[in-house]
Scaffold this motif. Structure first.
Motif, PDB file in Angstrom:
ATOM      1  N   ILE A  13       0.830  -1.214   0.000  1.00 40.16           N
ATOM      2  CA  ILE A  13       0.000   0.000   0.000  1.00 40.16           C
ATOM      3  C   ILE A  13       0.860   1.259   0.000  1.00 40.16           C
ATOM      4  N   LEU A  14       1.947   1.232   0.775  1.00 37.38           N
ATOM      5  CA  LEU A  14       2.791   2.431   0.897  1.00 37.38           C
ATOM      6  C   LEU A  14       3.634   2.693  -0.350  1.00 37.38           C
ATOM      7  N   ALA A  15       3.831   1.675  -1.173  1.00 38.38           N
ATOM      8  CA  ALA A  15       4.627   1.858  -2.392  1.00 38.38           C
ATOM      9  C   ALA A  15       4.035   2.927  -3.310  1.00 38.38           C
ATOM     10  N   PRO A  16       2.746   2.834  -3.697  1.00 38.57           N
ATOM     11  CA  PRO A  16       2.180   3.901  -4.542  1.00 38.57           C
ATOM     12  C   PRO A  16       2.053   5.240  -3.820  1.00 38.57           C
ATOM     13  N   VAL A  17       1.926   5.201  -2.481  1.00 40.00           N
ATOM     14  CA  VAL A  17       1.883   6.457  -1.720  1.00 40.00           C
ATOM     15  C   VAL A  17       3.216   7.179  -1.864  1.00 40.00           C
ATOM     16  N   PHE A  18       4.313   6.433  -1.771  1.00 37.36           N
ATOM     17  CA  PHE A  18       5.641   7.019  -1.963  1.00 37.36           C
ATOM     18  C   PHE A  18       5.764   7.576  -3.372  1.00 37.36           C
ATOM     19  N   LEU A  19       5.286   6.822  -4.348  1.00 31.06           N
ATOM     20  CA  LEU A  19       5.337   7.263  -5.753  1.00 31.06           C
ATOM     21  C   LEU A  19       4.629   8.596  -5.935  1.00 31.06           C
ATOM     22  N   ASP A  74       3.182 -20.984   3.380  1.00 32.78           N
ATOM     23  CA  ASP A  74       3.665 -20.932   2.004  1.00 32.78           C
ATOM     24  C   ASP A  74       3.225 -19.629   1.332  1.00 32.78           C
ATOM     25  N   PHE A  75       2.004 -19.181   1.656  1.00 33.10           N
ATOM     26  CA  PHE A  75       1.520 -17.912   1.103  1.00 33.10           C
ATOM     27  C   PHE A  75       2.421 -16.761   1.543  1.00 33.10           C
ATOM     28  N   GLY A  76       2.767 -16.740   2.817  1.00 30.31           N
ATOM     29  CA  GLY A  76       3.623 -15.677   3.338  1.00 30.31           C
ATOM     30  C   GLY A  76       4.996 -15.673   2.708  1.00 30.31           C
ATOM     31  N   LYS A  77       5.513 -16.869   2.408  1.00 28.01           N
ATOM     32  CA  LYS A  77       6.831 -16.980   1.784  1.00 28.01           C
ATOM     33  C   LYS A  77       6.845 -16.363   0.387  1.00 28.01           C
ATOM     34  N   ILE A  78       5.683 -16.350  -0.266  1.00 30.60           N
ATOM     35  CA  ILE A  78       5.571 -15.764  -1.600  1.00 30.60           C
ATOM     36  C   ILE A  78       5.154 -14.301  -1.517  1.00 30.60           C
ATOM     37  N   PHE A  79       4.237 -14.004  -0.596  1.00 29.61           N
ATOM     38  CA  PHE A  79       3.689 -12.654  -0.438  1.00 29.61           C
ATOM     39  C   PHE A  79       4.756 -11.661   0.000  1.00 29.61           C
ATOM     40  N   ASP A  80       5.629 -12.083   0.912  1.00 29.10           N
ATOM     41  CA  ASP A  80       6.667 -11.195   1.451  1.00 29.10           C
ATOM     42  C   ASP A  80       7.643 -10.714   0.372  1.00 29.10           C
ATOM     43  N   PRO A  81       8.267 -11.606  -0.414  1.00 31.69           N
ATOM     44  CA  PRO A  81       9.164 -11.119  -1.460  1.00 31.69           C
ATOM     45  C   PRO A  81       8.444 -10.346  -2.555  1.00 31.69           C
ATOM     46  N   PHE A  82       7.165 -10.678  -2.792  1.00 31.48           N
ATOM     47  CA  PHE A  82       6.384  -9.923  -3.781  1.00 31.48           C
ATOM     48  C   PHE A  82       6.231  -8.469  -3.329  1.00 31.48           C
ATOM     49  N   ALA A  83       5.933  -8.281  -2.037  1.00 34.70           N
ATOM     50  CA  ALA A  83       5.805  -6.929  -1.492  1.00 34.70           C
ATOM     51  C   ALA A  83       7.130  -6.179  -1.580  1.00 34.70           C
ATOM     52  N   ASP A  84       8.228  -6.889  -1.335  1.00 32.96           N
ATOM     53  CA  ASP A  84       9.553  -6.274  -1.460  1.00 32.96           C
ATOM     54  C   ASP A  84       9.784  -5.768  -2.878  1.00 32.96           C
ATOM     55  N   VAL A  85       9.422  -6.594  -3.853  1.00 34.12           N
ATOM     56  CA  VAL A  85       9.608  -6.216  -5.258  1.00 34.12           C
ATOM     57  C   VAL A  85       8.784  -4.977  -5.593  1.00 34.12           C
ATOM     58  N   ILE A  86       7.525  -4.956  -5.164  1.00 37.56           N
ATOM     59  CA  ILE A  86       6.658  -3.808  -5.430  1.00 37.56           C
ATOM     60  C   ILE A  86       7.260  -2.530  -4.863  1.00 37.56           C
ATOM     61  N   LEU A  87       7.707  -2.593  -3.611  1.00 38.80           N
ATOM     62  CA  LEU A  87       8.252  -1.401  -2.958  1.00 38.80           C
ATOM     63  C   LEU A  87       9.556  -0.953  -3.609  1.00 38.80           C
ATOM     64  N   HIS A  88      10.478  -1.876  -3.827  1.00 42.01           N
ATOM     65  CA  HIS A  88      11.793  -1.487  -4.342  1.00 42.01           C
ATOM     66  C   HIS A  88      11.759  -1.094  -5.814  1.00 42.01           C
ATOM     67  N   VAL A  89      10.932  -1.755  -6.609  1.00 38.47           N
ATOM     68  CA  VAL A  89      10.787  -1.344  -8.006  1.00 38.47           C
ATOM     69  C   VAL A  89      10.171   0.052  -8.077  1.00 38.47           C
ATOM     70  N   THR A  90       9.231   0.331  -7.177  1.00 36.16           N
ATOM     71  CA  THR A  90       8.601   1.661  -7.139  1.00 36.16           C
ATOM     72  C   THR A  90       9.618   2.741  -6.797  1.00 36.16           C
ATOM     73  N   THR A  91      10.362   2.539  -5.711  1.00 39.11           N
ATOM     74  CA  THR A  91      11.332   3.559  -5.302  1.00 39.11           C
ATOM     75  C   THR A  91      12.447   3.706  -6.334  1.00 39.11           C
TER      76      THR A  91
END
Length: 206
Positions: A13-19, A74-91
């Motif tokens: 959620i904070l990724a687009p807010v930063f953008l 297993d969901f968390g193991k996938i969800f966590d790196p996905f969130a990292d990608v969203i945030l870091h690609v955005t910044t």
């Protein structure tokens, strides 16, 4: 939703807010008669630093809570790196547009993250959740350091802090060096994932 996953969601959620905050002054500057450009520059600079710091801190919180509350999944193991990608690609996109991040380095980092996301999708189809390995975690730390270094320079510019040309030049060199290290670690960790889970991808190709 589990508490650990809620912290992960906060990062997304904070990724687009930063953008929005990053480009907000320039968007308003295009409005005829708008006179609050300098105010928005300073306001966004003050907000972006704690916002990004909290967003990155949620990466620690989701893992900590998952272990403490026995919410590792297993969901968390996938969800966590996905969130990292969203945030870091955005910044990184913001910094690449403003010229802080070399365009070629940015594109190569994008390639790595897209390939890794695809790899995780293939693994998930096989019932395997690829969690973050030590190499990936080190890469993420370097992403964070590089991102904050670029944000520090941008914030100094927006707040009109007096910084000598020599210091700015040194910071530019530092940003380039850290971004190259980030790129190298990104691909080292990627090949580590391939080494340990590549058989999954090979099964699909064959």
């Amino acid at each position: 939703m589990k508490l650990s996953n809620k912290y992960t969601l906060v990062r997304i959620i904070l990724a687009p807010v930063f953008l929005i905050l990053f480009f907000l002054p320039n968007w308003f500057a295009k409005i005829p008669g708008f006179t609050g450009f300098e105010f928005l520059q300073k306001l966004t600079a003050v907000i972006m630093i704690p916002l990004l710091a909290f967003a990155e801190f949620t990466d620690f919180l989701d893992g900590y809570m998952a272990r403490k509350r026995n919410e590792v999944s297993d969901f968390g193991k996938i969800f966590d790196p996905f969130a990292d990608v969203i945030l870091h690609v955005t910044t990184f996109s913001c910094f690449a547009v403003n010229g802080y991040l070399n365009s070629l380095v940015f594109i190569l980092i994008l390639y790595r993250e897209f390939f890794m996301t695809f790899f995780r999708m293939v693994a998930a189809k096989k019932g395997v959740a690829i969690g973050a390995r030590s190499g990936g975690k080190i890469k993420t730390v370097m992403y964070v350091v590089t991102g904050f270094l670029m944000l520090a320079v941008e914030s100094c510019v927006r707040l009109e802090l007096i910084v000598s040309e020599k210091i700015l030049a040194g910071l530019d060199i530092g940003i380039f060096v850290f971004s190259i290290i980030s790129l190298a670690l990104a691909y080292i960790s990627f090949f580590d994932y391939l080494k340990n889970f590549g058989s999954i991808l090979k099964q699909e190709i064959d």
